[in-house]
Design a protein around this motif. Structure first.
Motif, PDB file in Angstrom:
ATOM      1  N   TYR A  90       8.586  33.949  61.553  1.00 16.58           N
ATOM      2  CA  TYR A  90       8.165  34.908  60.536  1.00 16.58           C
ATOM      3  C   TYR A  90       7.401  36.062  61.192  1.00 16.58           C
ATOM      4  CZ  TYR A  90       5.275  36.762  56.727  1.00 16.58           C
ATOM      5  OH  TYR A  90       4.629  37.591  55.851  1.00 16.58           O
ATOM      6  N   LYS A 114       6.402  31.944  51.220  1.00 13.43           N
ATOM      7  CA  LYS A 114       5.587  33.156  51.184  1.00 13.43           C
ATOM      8  C   LYS A 114       5.972  34.073  50.027  1.00 13.43           C
ATOM      9  CE  LYS A 114       4.527  33.184  56.084  1.00 13.43           C
ATOM     10  NZ  LYS A 114       3.104  32.914  55.912  1.00 13.43           N
ATOM     11  N   ASN A 115       7.094  33.765  49.376  1.00 10.57           N
ATOM     12  CA  ASN A 115       7.605  34.595  48.298  1.00 10.57           C
ATOM     13  C   ASN A 115       7.833  36.030  48.778  1.00 10.57           C
ATOM     14  OD1 ASN A 115       8.616  34.836  45.706  1.00 10.57           O
ATOM     15  ND2 ASN A 115       6.645  35.492  44.871  1.00 10.57           N
ATOM     16  N   GLU A 116       8.431  36.146  49.970  1.00  5.71           N
ATOM     17  CA  GLU A 116       8.726  37.450  50.571  1.00  5.71           C
ATOM     18  C   GLU A 116      10.191  37.477  50.989  1.00  5.71           C
ATOM     19  OE1 GLU A 116       4.262  37.969  52.502  1.00  5.71           O
ATOM     20  OE2 GLU A 116       5.997  38.130  53.827  1.00  5.71           O
ATOM     21  N   LYS A 133       7.765  43.632  59.449  1.00 10.13           N
ATOM     22  CA  LYS A 133       7.324  43.629  58.041  1.00 10.13           C
ATOM     23  C   LYS A 133       7.594  44.949  57.325  1.00 10.13           C
ATOM     24  CE  LYS A 133       5.887  39.437  58.694  1.00 10.13           C
ATOM     25  NZ  LYS A 133       6.274  39.219  60.077  1.00 10.13           N
ATOM     26  N   ARG A 186      10.421  44.825  54.530  1.00  7.38           N
ATOM     27  CA  ARG A 186      10.266  43.961  53.359  1.00  7.38           C
ATOM     28  C   ARG A 186      10.954  44.585  52.147  1.00  7.38           C
ATOM     29  NH1 ARG A 186       4.797  41.296  50.715  1.00  7.38           N
ATOM     30  NH2 ARG A 186       5.911  40.216  49.046  1.00  7.38           N
ATOM     31  N   ARG A 226      11.326  44.851  48.149  1.00  8.06           N
ATOM     32  CA  ARG A 226      10.485  44.658  46.969  1.00  8.06           C
ATOM     33  C   ARG A 226      11.346  44.677  45.706  1.00  8.06           C
ATOM     34  NH1 ARG A 226       5.716  44.488  49.348  1.00  8.06           N
ATOM     35  NH2 ARG A 226       5.298  45.885  51.060  1.00  8.06           N
ATOM     36  N   TYR A 271      13.107  39.849  53.173  1.00  5.54           N
ATOM     37  CA  TYR A 271      13.254  40.881  54.201  1.00  5.54           C
ATOM     38  C   TYR A 271      14.710  41.245  54.421  1.00  5.54           C
ATOM     39  CZ  TYR A 271       8.379  40.220  55.176  1.00  5.54           C
ATOM     40  OH  TYR A 271       7.020  40.174  55.043  1.00  5.54           O
ATOM     41  N   SER A 304      15.003  35.354  52.765  1.00  6.76           N
ATOM     42  CA  SER A 304      13.886  35.028  51.884  1.00  6.76           C
ATOM     43  C   SER A 304      13.037  33.928  52.511  1.00  6.76           C
ATOM     44  CB  SER A 304      14.427  34.543  50.532  1.00  6.76           C
ATOM     45  OG  SER A 304      13.369  34.049  49.735  1.00  6.76           O
ATOM     46  N   TYR A 305      11.748  34.214  52.683  1.00  8.93           N
ATOM     47  CA  TYR A 305      10.779  33.191  53.089  1.00  8.93           C
ATOM     48  C   TYR A 305      10.215  32.635  51.794  1.00  8.93           C
ATOM     49  CZ  TYR A 305      11.087  34.545  57.961  1.00  8.93           C
ATOM     50  OH  TYR A 305      11.545  34.783  59.241  1.00  8.93           O
TER      51      TYR A 305
END
Length: 177
Positions: A146, A118-120, A151, A154, A156, A122, A114-115
């Motif tokens: 990053y 960035k609220n992302e 990407k 990712r 979701r 992977y 979790s980054y």
């Protein structure tokens, strides 16, 4: 042996999301994944509150989660990164060795990363991690950025599943065939 303190709780926000996702997977009959507790030996206990105030890790832990998805064994570690660079020192050699052995037995091993800024989130397949790891062992960077993370991996959210990593496991399986 390390000392048990708040450092070990750094990944707790991500782990809480994963735990809730795993509970949804279990309720739907999609997967059975368990959080592996880190074994500790208490050294000092507050007699009034009965809380552990000092402890040591018993042994090197392997990964954070282990289980099965539709008959496929999986194991993974959950990591949070507040910057755009992830230090490989946050993953230990014995964890990489365990994940390699796990995959040699027909399982799937990966990192959920979790980054936070960035609220992302992977899915980092083991072979991607091993590429960064080999670069470090060969004298290169002791981290990855990053920008270097693919990407297309990712993770979701989907309805009540906050970290819907089963899609990425399917993607991982598809590329192995």
């Amino acid at each position: 042996m390390g000392t048990w303190n708040t450092r070990g709780l750094r990944g707790s926000a991500l782990e809480e999301l994963i735990n809730r996702s795993n509970e949804s997977y279990r309720e739907k009959g999609l997967a059975l994944i368990q959080k592996i507790p880190t074994p500790i030996t208490p050294i000092s206990i507050d007699k009034e509150s009965r809380h552990i105030t000092l402890a040591y890790f018993d042994q090197k832990s392997t990964v954070d989660y282990i289980g099965a998805v539709q008959g496929i064994p999986i194991c993974f570690d959950a990591k949070e990164c507040s910057a755009c660079t992830f230090p490989l020192q946050n993953i230990h050699p014995h964890q990489v060795a365990f994940m390699e052995e796990f995959e040699s037995q027909g399982g799937i091993a990966f990192i959920i990363l979790s980054y936070t800024q960035k609220n992302e989130i992977y899915y980092l397949p083991l072979d991607h991690l091993k590429g960064f790891w080999k670069r470090m062992e060969d004298g290169g960077r002791k981290s990855f950025t990053y920008e270097e993370v693919d990407k297309t991996w990712r993770i979701r959210s989907f309805r009540d599943i906050f970290v819907h990593y089963l899609e990425m496991i399917q993607k991982d399986l598809n590329r192995r065939d």
